[in-house]
Design a protein around this motif. Sequence first.
Motif, PDB file in Angstrom:
ATOM      1  N   SER A 219     -22.399  20.510  51.564  1.00 30.97           N
ATOM      2  CA  SER A 219     -23.832  20.721  51.369  1.00 30.97           C
ATOM      3  C   SER A 219     -24.548  20.641  52.703  1.00 30.97           C
ATOM      4  CB  SER A 219     -24.414  19.686  50.395  1.00 30.97           C
ATOM      5  OG  SER A 219     -24.306  18.380  50.929  1.00 30.97           O
ATOM      6  N   VAL A 220     -25.656  21.376  52.814  1.00 35.91           N
ATOM      7  CA  VAL A 220     -26.513  21.341  53.998  1.00 35.91           C
ATOM      8  C   VAL A 220     -27.944  21.152  53.535  1.00 35.91           C
ATOM      9  CG1 VAL A 220     -25.028  22.736  55.490  1.00 35.91           C
ATOM     10  CG2 VAL A 220     -26.669  23.874  53.988  1.00 35.91           C
ATOM     11  N   GLY A 221     -28.761  20.545  54.417  1.00 33.77           N
ATOM     12  CA  GLY A 221     -30.133  20.266  54.028  1.00 33.77           C
ATOM     13  C   GLY A 221     -31.094  20.252  55.191  1.00 33.77           C
ATOM     14  N   LYS A 222     -32.290  19.804  54.878  1.00 33.80           N
ATOM     15  CA  LYS A 222     -33.364  19.777  55.860  1.00 33.80           C
ATOM     16  C   LYS A 222     -33.084  18.773  56.967  1.00 33.80           C
ATOM     17  CE  LYS A 222     -38.407  19.382  56.121  1.00 33.80           C
ATOM     18  NZ  LYS A 222     -39.652  19.057  55.364  1.00 33.80           N
ATOM     19  N   ASP A 223     -32.240  17.786  56.709  1.00 36.59           N
ATOM     20  CA  ASP A 223     -31.933  16.758  57.703  1.00 36.59           C
ATOM     21  C   ASP A 223     -30.949  17.222  58.769  1.00 36.59           C
ATOM     22  OD1 ASP A 223     -29.745  16.950  56.118  1.00 36.59           O
ATOM     23  OD2 ASP A 223     -29.695  14.853  55.486  1.00 36.59           O
ATOM     24  N   ARG A 224     -30.625  18.519  58.781  1.00 38.39           N
ATOM     25  CA  ARG A 224     -29.700  19.095  59.766  1.00 38.39           C
ATOM     26  C   ARG A 224     -28.321  18.419  59.716  1.00 38.39           C
ATOM     27  NH1 ARG A 224     -33.166  20.256  65.341  1.00 38.39           N
ATOM     28  NH2 ARG A 224     -34.804  21.525  64.379  1.00 38.39           N
TER      29      ARG A 224
END
Length: 470
Positions: A219-224
């Motif tokens: 998973s990838v997200g806004k928190d880099r």
Amino acid sequence: MGALSKTAERPNKKARIAPEKAPKASKSRAKASPSSKSAALAKPAPTREQERLPSSKAKGKAKAKTTDEPEPLPTSFKVVAGSYEKLLYGLEGTVSSDPESSRTTFTLKPIFIFPAHVSCIKAVAASPHGGKWLASGSSDEIIKVWDLRRRKEIGGLMHHEGSITQLDFPSRSHLLSASEDGTLCLFRSRDWVVLRALRGHKGRVNSVAAHPSGKVALSVGKDRTLRMWDLMRGKGRASTKLPKEGEVVRWSMDGKLFIVQSGSTIDVYTLEMSLIHTITHPSRVHDVRFCKRVNGEGEVLLVGAEDKLLSVYAVSTDPDVRPTMVAKMTGHANRVKSFQTLSIALPDGTPTTVVCTVSSDGRLNAYNLGELPAASASTIVELEPAGTYDSKGTRFTCVTVADGDVEVAKLLVSKRKRTEEHLESGEESEDKEDDEDGEEWAPIANTQEGVSEGEEEEEEEEGEEEMESD
């Protein structure tokens, strides 16, 4: 708990009901006579020849294994697309051949159009191998579940506290969701119980991808941050910082590579977290997906972007062989927002892959990936849509493709044959509709919380291990 609910809240039900115990024998029941006991005790021991012979149960099990055949490919398909206008479009796709041009064409016929949510629809997903379940996620923070065969709503999953960003069925019996609340959830489709609640991202989760084995997910997200999750244990396995915010993460179909997309850049990694390729697309990218070639060996990378095209790249596992664009799928007048693929069978039985794209121009195009040549030519091939549906202005946001109704009957027949083989061999049928995909993921304790805050702090203090192969 993430239990399925419709309009009113229902009391929580147990996931399983224990079978009733068999009644004890009555005390008045006559005891076995001494003669019968002695007869049982005097039963002759099996000879060496009898010991070597396999039992009838083992024979039946061997028979069941040898007669199992791969499920046939569907001869029709269903396309479901969501939109900014809160509408859910359902289309039935049929395959035919044009005798004049000897070209395969797809006919897209609408079967339902209705407002499914009270806000923008951001994600849709259909269960594989029969396409019974359809899940749609929206900015209203609700995941709605539909029976695609009966075309009716089953209920809503209200476990998330943020907009739904992505939905995916790793198998026909499990649904994986991602949300802007920073969590991921794994649901079991038999009773829609939350098996895993994964916490670790600090901020919005943009994308999630389950490995073809179904045991781990990225998973990838806004928190880099790129995170790897152990779906079997329900906790984080590893994480690493990214130079940019990841928008899309995808596994290759053989599970040996994965990509992380950000803006117009696509980074290709190996399982050892080694960066082997960086693709810089001419315009901003919205969706990326690996797909197996119909002609030739290997896989290609499909890229939908702002340039109104679905581009096809040839990607090698060799770091010295740079990815090259081999084809462009044309036909849209605006950005390609999302796309999905499905393997189907042509009328003559030849396998191919249909690629369905949706755009902000209101069109849904279907392409035949079998038109892509096996060998990469010096010039870029242009592929035109083999079928088109025009919604007259609806701005599509997401799309999924499921097996058509024609194949359901074949699947049921195949399933019935396997069940009869198991019964003839004296075994219980293991081919249950919602539990036939690999290992059973039993609910873990405290599924509402997943990994506790204390555990997260301990993991951070100890330091997470580097990304490794599963």
